[in-house]
Design an enzyme around this catalytic site. Structure first.
Site, PDB file in Angstrom:
ATOM      1  N   ASN A  32     -17.502   5.423  52.658  1.00  0.00           N
ATOM      2  CA  ASN A  32     -18.854   5.121  53.160  1.00  0.00           C
ATOM      3  C   ASN A  32     -18.928   5.268  54.683  1.00  0.00           C
ATOM      4  O   ASN A  32     -19.964   4.980  55.277  1.00  0.00           O
ATOM      5  CB  ASN A  32     -19.309   3.717  52.725  1.00  0.00           C
ATOM      6  CG  ASN A  32     -18.502   2.606  53.361  1.00  0.00           C
ATOM      7  OD1 ASN A  32     -17.573   2.862  54.127  1.00  0.00           O
ATOM      8  ND2 ASN A  32     -18.846   1.368  53.034  1.00  0.00           N
ATOM      9  N   SER A  34     -17.879   3.492  56.969  1.00  0.00           N
ATOM     10  CA  SER A  34     -18.122   2.262  57.737  1.00  0.00           C
ATOM     11  C   SER A  34     -17.080   2.097  58.840  1.00  0.00           C
ATOM     12  O   SER A  34     -17.340   1.453  59.848  1.00  0.00           O
ATOM     13  CB  SER A  34     -18.119   1.035  56.818  1.00  0.00           C
ATOM     14  OG  SER A  34     -16.878   0.908  56.153  1.00  0.00           O
ATOM     15  N   LYS A  84     -10.526  -4.629  57.324  1.00  0.00           N
ATOM     16  CA  LYS A  84      -9.131  -5.028  57.546  1.00  0.00           C
ATOM     17  C   LYS A  84      -8.875  -5.855  58.798  1.00  0.00           C
ATOM     18  O   LYS A  84      -7.721  -6.010  59.185  1.00  0.00           O
ATOM     19  CB  LYS A  84      -8.268  -3.778  57.573  1.00  0.00           C
ATOM     20  CG  LYS A  84      -8.626  -2.810  58.707  1.00  0.00           C
ATOM     21  CD  LYS A  84      -7.588  -1.725  58.899  1.00  0.00           C
ATOM     22  CE  LYS A  84      -7.961  -0.863  60.079  1.00  0.00           C
ATOM     23  NZ  LYS A  84      -6.987   0.137  60.443  1.00  0.00           N
ATOM     24  N   SER A 124      -0.741  -5.419  51.220  1.00  0.00           N
ATOM     25  CA  SER A 124      -0.260  -5.666  52.580  1.00  0.00           C
ATOM     26  C   SER A 124       0.812  -6.743  52.585  1.00  0.00           C
ATOM     27  O   SER A 124       0.799  -7.660  51.746  1.00  0.00           O
ATOM     28  CB  SER A 124      -1.447  -6.132  53.429  1.00  0.00           C
ATOM     29  OG  SER A 124      -0.992  -6.672  54.647  1.00  0.00           O
ATOM     30  N   THR A 126       0.728  -9.007  54.413  1.00  0.00           N
ATOM     31  CA  THR A 126       0.012 -10.253  54.697  1.00  0.00           C
ATOM     32  C   THR A 126       0.029 -11.193  53.493  1.00  0.00           C
ATOM     33  O   THR A 126      -0.146 -12.402  53.651  1.00  0.00           O
ATOM     34  CB  THR A 126      -1.433  -9.955  55.162  1.00  0.00           C
ATOM     35  OG1 THR A 126      -1.992 -11.149  55.698  1.00  0.00           O
ATOM     36  CG2 THR A 126      -2.320  -9.482  54.042  1.00  0.00           C
ATOM     37  N   TYR A 148      -9.031 -12.194  54.917  1.00  0.00           N
ATOM     38  CA  TYR A 148      -8.578 -10.824  54.665  1.00  0.00           C
ATOM     39  C   TYR A 148      -7.368 -10.836  53.726  1.00  0.00           C
ATOM     40  O   TYR A 148      -7.338 -10.127  52.716  1.00  0.00           O
ATOM     41  CB  TYR A 148      -8.214 -10.121  55.980  1.00  0.00           C
ATOM     42  CG  TYR A 148      -7.425  -8.847  55.765  1.00  0.00           C
ATOM     43  CD1 TYR A 148      -8.034  -7.724  55.216  1.00  0.00           C
ATOM     44  CD2 TYR A 148      -6.058  -8.781  56.078  1.00  0.00           C
ATOM     45  CE1 TYR A 148      -7.299  -6.552  54.998  1.00  0.00           C
ATOM     46  CE2 TYR A 148      -5.328  -7.621  55.866  1.00  0.00           C
ATOM     47  CZ  TYR A 148      -5.950  -6.513  55.317  1.00  0.00           C
ATOM     48  OH  TYR A 148      -5.225  -5.364  55.084  1.00  0.00           O
ATOM     49  N   LYS A 152      -6.582  -9.357  49.607  1.00  0.00           N
ATOM     50  CA  LYS A 152      -5.475  -8.521  49.117  1.00  0.00           C
ATOM     51  C   LYS A 152      -4.779  -9.197  47.942  1.00  0.00           C
ATOM     52  O   LYS A 152      -4.475  -8.573  46.931  1.00  0.00           O
ATOM     53  CB  LYS A 152      -4.468  -8.238  50.240  1.00  0.00           C
ATOM     54  CG  LYS A 152      -5.016  -7.332  51.329  1.00  0.00           C
ATOM     55  CD  LYS A 152      -5.301  -5.932  50.792  1.00  0.00           C
ATOM     56  CE  LYS A 152      -6.144  -5.105  51.716  1.00  0.00           C
ATOM     57  NZ  LYS A 152      -6.627  -3.858  51.140  1.00  0.00           N
TER      58      LYS A 152
END
Ligand code: NAD
Ligand code: UDP
Length: 337
Positions: A32, A34, A84, A124, A126, A148, A152
């Site tokens: 998209n 973005s 992200k 990730s 994370t 975030y 995930k």
């Protein structure tokens, strides 16, 4: 194979598109825009030697996704499309839930309607939060500390449930550590809009003169030199792992969750030093307070990926800095030139 890359105009998806095309796959990019641009898509075509099929659409747009999937049978989807920025996710959690979790659900539904049963998902490191021990193995406790990271973890779990419910659905969760660097052509690379959140693009912008100095977040961490330690991985090694993971899904017909890192921890100051050497530019920096939510040291145990995929990272920190600098020095304003 015909492979749809959602978020394929972005940093990691773009490099993956190039590797997949080189391996002879037919790649369709869905994005998209973005956090990317039509210019980036053009550049991808230049690197690959022919333009990519590109669909400017949002993965949450069910009708448009159905039309895209109806064009030709699709063998697999790679799902890079997400917001992200950790800090932004704390300010606007609903946007992150909507785009990253809602987007993933919409994509999975569209895949189901189209009968596509292979997925490679951008997860990730994370999901490990502040790990109890390093190097981190895939069976480490999962814990997230920001919206975030939660998106995930939730999407990994949704995919797991779907794999259990739909006997023929196959998925790979790829837990990236810290992707950096760029394609060796210098034509494509990381293009963060605004002020970079991540270390390497910030260093690049200091080196190219867009920012006066780097703020090093904390000099009193319990690490080799007091600065944060991470596992930086060259984006081309990472891109290659996507092709290998898809081959695994096809060959072994099993699901997969693996770390993608080098297994080597590098401190902020070590990366600054390596970049200064690779670029011949001085990188002025100042040690400031710790960043909220940061952790001291995270690096991967990448041995499972090696065992299952036959993949390992090949490019070292010097190559990461050299290629990041080649990209940034040739494109001081990223794709906006
Ligand atoms: P990126 O922002 O460069 O690429 C993501 C792309 O997805 C962008 O081009 C954006 O326009 C597109 N996109 C976002 N939402 C979309 C939507 N709803 N519909 C269609 N397109 C959409 O980011 P990246 O660094 O290439 O990251 C790719 C993936 O890897 C992301 O899922 C990210 O969370 C994950 N990841 C990145 C890192 C990192 O440090 N870069 C680390 C771990 C995981
Ligand atoms: N970092 C820093 N200055 C910056 C950006 C990052 O000192 O402007 C540090 C950060 O504290 C961490 C390391 O660099 O120790 C990597 O940060 P990044 O945001 O790139 O990755 P992550 O923390 O998400 O692994």
């Amino acid at each position: 194979m015909r492979i749809v890359l959602c978020g394929g105009a972005g940093y990691i998806g773009g490099h993956a598109a190039v590797v997949l095309a080189q391996r002879g796959h037919e790649v369709a990019i869905v994005d998209n825009l973005s956090n990317s641009s039509a210019r980036a898509v053009e550049r991808l075509g230049e690197v690959a030697g022919m333009p990519f099929e590109f669909h400017h659409l949002d993965i949450r747009d069910a009708a448009a996704m159905d039309r895209m999937f109806a064009l030709r049978p699709v063998d697999a989807v790679m799902h890079f499309a997400a917001l992200k920025a950790v800090g932004e996710s704390c300010e606007k959690p609903l946007d992150y839930f909507d785009n990253n979790i809602g987007g993933s659900i919409a994509l999975l539904q569209a895949m189901r309607r189209a009968g596509v049963r292979r997925l490679v998902f951008s997860s990730s490191a994370t999901v490990y939060g502040d790990p109890e021990r390093v190097p981190v193995t895939e069976d480490a406790r999962l814990q997230v500390s920001n919206p975030y990271g939660r998106t995930k973890l939730v999407v990994e779990e949704l995919i797991g449930d779907l794999c259990r419910a739909q006997a023929d659905f196959r998925a790979a969760n790829l837990r990236y550590f810290n992707p950096v660097g760029a394609h060796e052509s210098g034509l494509i690379g990381e293009a963060p809009g605004g002020i970079p959140n991540n270390l390497m693009p910030y260093i690049c912008q200091v080196a190219v003169g867009r920012r006066p100095e780097l703020s090093v977040f904390g000099g009193d961490w319990p690490t080799v030199d007091g600065t944060g330690v991470r596992d930086y991985i060259h984006v081309m090694d990472l891109a290659r792992a996507h092709a290998d993971a898809l081959d695994y899904l096809v060959r072994e017909d099993r699901n997969l969750t693996v770390n993608l890192g080098t297994g080597r921890g590098v401190s902020v100051l070590e990366l600054v030093q390596a970049f200064a050497e690779a670029s011949g530019r001085e990188i002025p920096y100042r040690i400031v307070g710790r960043r909220d939510g940061d952790v001291a040291e995270v690096f991967a145990d990448p041995s499972l990926a090696q065992r299952l995929l036959g993949w390992r990272a090949e490019l070292d920190v010097r190559a990461m800095c050299r290629d990041a600098w080649r990209w940034q020095s040739a494109n001081p304003d990223d794709y906006a030139d």
